[in-house]
Design a protein around this motif. Structure first.
Motif, mmCIF file in Angstrom:
data_model
loop_
_atom_site.group_PDB
_atom_site.id
_atom_site.type_symbol
_atom_site.label_atom_id
_atom_site.label_comp_id
_atom_site.label_asym_id
_atom_site.label_seq_id
_atom_site.Cartn_x
_atom_site.Cartn_y
_atom_site.Cartn_z
ATOM 1 N N GLY A 21 109.547 -27.731 75.448
ATOM 2 C CA GLY A 21 109.510 -28.659 76.905
ATOM 3 C C GLY A 21 110.500 -29.977 76.637
ATOM 4 N N ASP A 22 110.006 -31.050 76.960
ATOM 5 C CA ASP A 22 110.873 -32.120 77.122
ATOM 6 C C ASP A 22 111.287 -32.918 75.778
ATOM 7 O OD1 ASP A 22 110.574 -32.286 79.892
ATOM 8 O OD2 ASP A 22 109.220 -33.671 80.087
ATOM 9 N N GLN A 23 110.799 -32.286 74.577
ATOM 10 C CA GLN A 23 111.592 -32.513 73.420
ATOM 11 C C GLN A 23 113.054 -32.195 73.249
ATOM 12 O OE1 GLN A 23 108.773 -31.464 69.894
ATOM 13 N NE2 GLN A 23 107.366 -30.477 71.368
ATOM 14 N N ASP B 165 116.705 -32.006 73.786
ATOM 15 C CA ASP B 165 117.585 -32.966 74.220
ATOM 16 C C ASP B 165 119.022 -32.310 74.438
ATOM 17 O OD1 ASP B 165 116.220 -35.539 73.774
ATOM 18 O OD2 ASP B 165 116.415 -35.015 71.895
ATOM 19 N N MET C 158 114.261 -29.429 84.438
ATOM 20 C CA MET C 158 114.967 -30.173 83.224
ATOM 21 C C MET C 158 116.157 -30.726 83.421
ATOM 22 S SD MET C 158 113.240 -28.519 80.069
ATOM 23 C CE MET C 158 113.767 -29.334 78.913
ATOM 24 N N VAL D 248 119.950 -32.329 79.983
ATOM 25 C CA VAL D 248 120.150 -31.672 78.712
ATOM 26 C C VAL D 248 121.525 -31.508 78.549
ATOM 27 C CG1 VAL D 248 119.555 -29.877 77.349
ATOM 28 C CG2 VAL D 248 117.874 -30.574 79.022
#
Length: 312
Positions: free
Chosen positions: A210-212, A214, A236, A239
């Motif tokens: 997920g949002d981990q 980068d 998202m 990124v």
């Protein structure tokens, strides 16, 4: 005496005719590619056709369609039909080594194109022209470290598993980030150089991390398209996506802001380098270097307009 002179003239004319035929003998060069459905290889084929006349070559393409046995069959055809040279970008470099050995024994010039044989087997080709894929990985890692000086989490979407470009683009990247504050969350290779494969892997990464996430290091620009689509569907944004190849898709994505970095290679120059090698070997010359690297373009939002828009 007159009959003898006439006979000698006839012999000389016959020999001249044979020499002329030898000089005009067709130089057949095969381009054996893993798949013409691969955008980079379809473009490479246009470059073979573009420059063939300049070198006096007749070029033919053989499409492996991602099946190494088609490459084996194509090499056999080239041997049987007396081809002067083969340029091959194989689906499975290991699988075609016995066939390349046969080609060399038959006097066919063997060139690897945009790919390389495994270590220990490079004697079974006469030259290799391509991009330094290790350097592609290094540039990707260096640019990522500059973009995230405090560190980041990255996932890697690799190219076709086992292909030399996939292996080297991975190795160059991993070796460069080792000891840095760039954290590799996960890495997975595709079955083929297919955008849908990259998209499926990215979807799995999104579920797992997920949002981990980068940043994403994808081994090719068209694969990055699948990555971008998966990120978009998951909502998202921001990124940092890296792609390799330098095709029009990569340039467009850089201009759109969905791809941060496009590492480009020139198939036009690569083709000319391969044809130069063939010409020298045909003429009995030794190559100064049997490996010819094509320079890389580092394409970002700041530099994209500094390079000519790619034709593929």
């Amino acid at each position: 005496m007159k009959k003898l002179v006439a006979l000698l003239l006839a012999v000389l004319m016959a020999l001249a005719g044979v020499a002329a035929m030898a000089q005009e003998e067709e130089v057949k060069v095969a381009f054996i590619t893993q798949a013409l459905s691969n955008a980079s290889q379809a473009y490479a084929w246009t470059q073979f056709q573009k420059y063939a006349d300049d070198y006096g070559f007749t070029v033919t393409v053989f499409d492996e369609k991602y099946d190494a046995q088609n490459g084996v069959a194509a090499i056999g055809t080239c041997i049987a039909q007396g081809y002067t040279a083969i340029c091959i970008n194989p689906t499975d470099p290991s699988a075609i080594i016995p066939s390349l050995m046969e080609a060399q024994q038959a006097g066919v010039i063997v060139g690897l194109y945009s790919s390389e044989l495994p270590d220990g087997y490079t004697d079974y080709r006469d030259f290799m022209c391509g991009t330094d894929d290790v350097q592609c990985g290094q540039v990707a890692a260096q640019t990522l470290m500059e973009a995230f000086p405090e560190g980041c989490n990255v996932v890697e979407v690799g190219g076709q598993s086992g292909h030399s470009a996939q292996i080297k683009r991975h190795d160059g990247f991993v070796a460069t980030i080792e000891g840095s504050n760039i954290n590799m969350l996960d890495s997975r290779d595709c079955e083929a150089w297919a955008s849908e494969d990259a998209m499926a892997i990215m979807e799995d990464f999104i579920v797992s991390y997920g949002d981990q996430i980068d940043a994403v290091y994808c081994h090719w620009d068209v694969g990055a398209t699948g990555v971008i689509e998966a990120l978009k569907n998951a909502g998202m944004e921001g990124v940092y996506v890296i792609g390799v190849d330098g095709c029009s898709v990569g340039y467009d994505q850089v201009k759109e802001g969905t791809q941060a970095l496009c590492i480009g290679q020139s198939f036009s120059q690569m083709t000319q380098d391969a044809f130069d090698c063939i010409t020298k070997l045909m003429n009995g010359e030794e190559l100064e270097n049997d490996v010819v690297w094509t320079a890389l373009d580092v394409v970002t939002a700041e530099t994209v307009d500094d390079y000519p828009y790619p034709e593929w």
